[in-house]
Design an enzyme around this catalytic site. Structure first.
Site, PDB file in Angstrom:
ATOM      1  N   HIS A  43       0.861  -1.186   0.000  1.00  0.00           N
ATOM      2  CA  HIS A  43       0.000   0.000   0.000  1.00  0.00           C
ATOM      3  C   HIS A  43       0.897   1.236   0.000  1.00  0.00           C
ATOM      4  O   HIS A  43       1.152   1.829   1.044  1.00  0.00           O
ATOM      5  CB  HIS A  43      -0.912  -0.013   1.224  1.00  0.00           C
ATOM      6  N   GLU A  70      -2.557  -1.655  -3.370  1.00  0.00           N
ATOM      7  CA  GLU A  70      -3.736  -0.944  -2.895  1.00  0.00           C
ATOM      8  C   GLU A  70      -3.399   0.499  -2.580  1.00  0.00           C
ATOM      9  O   GLU A  70      -2.260   0.827  -2.245  1.00  0.00           O
ATOM     10  CB  GLU A  70      -4.343  -1.639  -1.672  1.00  0.00           C
ATOM     11  N   HIS A 203      -8.040  -5.784   7.147  1.00  0.00           N
ATOM     12  CA  HIS A 203      -7.872  -4.782   8.196  1.00  0.00           C
ATOM     13  C   HIS A 203      -8.241  -5.371   9.568  1.00  0.00           C
ATOM     14  O   HIS A 203      -9.395  -5.678   9.844  1.00  0.00           O
ATOM     15  CB  HIS A 203      -8.686  -3.507   7.967  1.00  0.00           C
TER      16      HIS A 203
END
Length: 253
Positions: A43, A70, A203
């Site tokens: 990310h 991401e 997450h």
């Protein structure tokens, strides 16, 4: 089969704290694959406080499993993804100063924007996943935007599950609280399945809550896990940790 994609951002955070190349992000990513992970997630953020854009370029030719990039689809991110052509891009509505992801897209409000971005990536042959909360309407509009998958933002599940687990063993409220924690995610996951969307999750998934999540939503295609996995690896070692996460998914590494 639910794939385990290891997010290696935290490895880069440790490296960046001292400069140099220790730990070696590229080696860790390859080790994760060697130990059984079926994907690597990164990310990159504009401030490059952990994974850097150059890391993405360096990782691309080395990885043999699925590569998931991401982030917030600003122009620089879009260019990076198109340059490196990962298996999957996950669109996340992060602000520049956000410590970590803390919400999914309002896919209804941002339908036109997400549709345009999704079309660009799909034209390049890149699978698109949109990060959403456990909300059937948001899943529906992700499908309208052209996404291949949605990734459910699972921090609310993890927080509620922890409350349930804190109750005494055998407490009548325990299973009720667990069921309440997972219920909106089951509804969102069933909506995704009905609409023909693939399903990812991520997450705050951990060894404490992953198995229950997977038992309730076994058609999940992929879980992306970083923070908890790297924390566990400090005590268990990276190889053993990956094996335990695979076990929680009912898979062998």
């Amino acid at each position: 089969m639910t794939k385990l994609s290891v997010n290696i951002n935290k490895v880069a955070t440790i490296r960046n704290a001292r400069g140099g190349n220790n730990p070696d992000v590229l080696r860790v990513a390859q080790d994760c694959e060697r130990f059984g992970a079926q994907g690597i997630t990164v990310h990159p953020r504009p401030d490059q406080r952990h994974i850097r854009y150059q890391d993405v370029r360096d990782l691309k030719p080395l990885l043999t499993t699925e590569f998931n990039i991401e982030g917030n689809p600003i122009s620089e991110f879009i260019a990076l993804v198109l340059e490196n052509h990962p298996t999957q891009v996950t669109l996340v509505p992060d602000g520049h100063d956000q410590i970590t992801s803390n919400h999914g897209w309002d896919t209804r409000t941002h339908l036109n924007f997400l549709s345009d971005v999704t079309a660009r990536f799909r034209e390049a042959g890149i699978r698109v996943s949109i990060f959403v909360g456990a909300d059937e309407e948001m899943v529906d509009y992700a499908q309208r935007a052209g996404a291949d998958r949605v990734e459910l933002y699972t921090e609310p599940y993890a927080a509620a599950f922890a409350v349930a687990e804190a109750l005494p063993e055998g407490a009548t409220e325990r299973e009720k609280r667990r069921a309440e924690a997972i219920a909106p995610f089951i509804r969102a996951a069933e909506t995704a399945r009905t609409l023909g969307l693939g399903l990812n999750a991520g997450h705050d998934l951990s060894l404490e809550n992953l198995a229950y999540f997977h038992q309730q939503i076994p058609w999940t295609d992929e879980v992306s896990i970083g923070h908890a996995l790297i924390c566990d690896a400090l005590y268990l070692g990276l190889e053993e940790t990956i094996h335990r996460y695979c076990d929680a998914l009912g898979e062998s590494c």
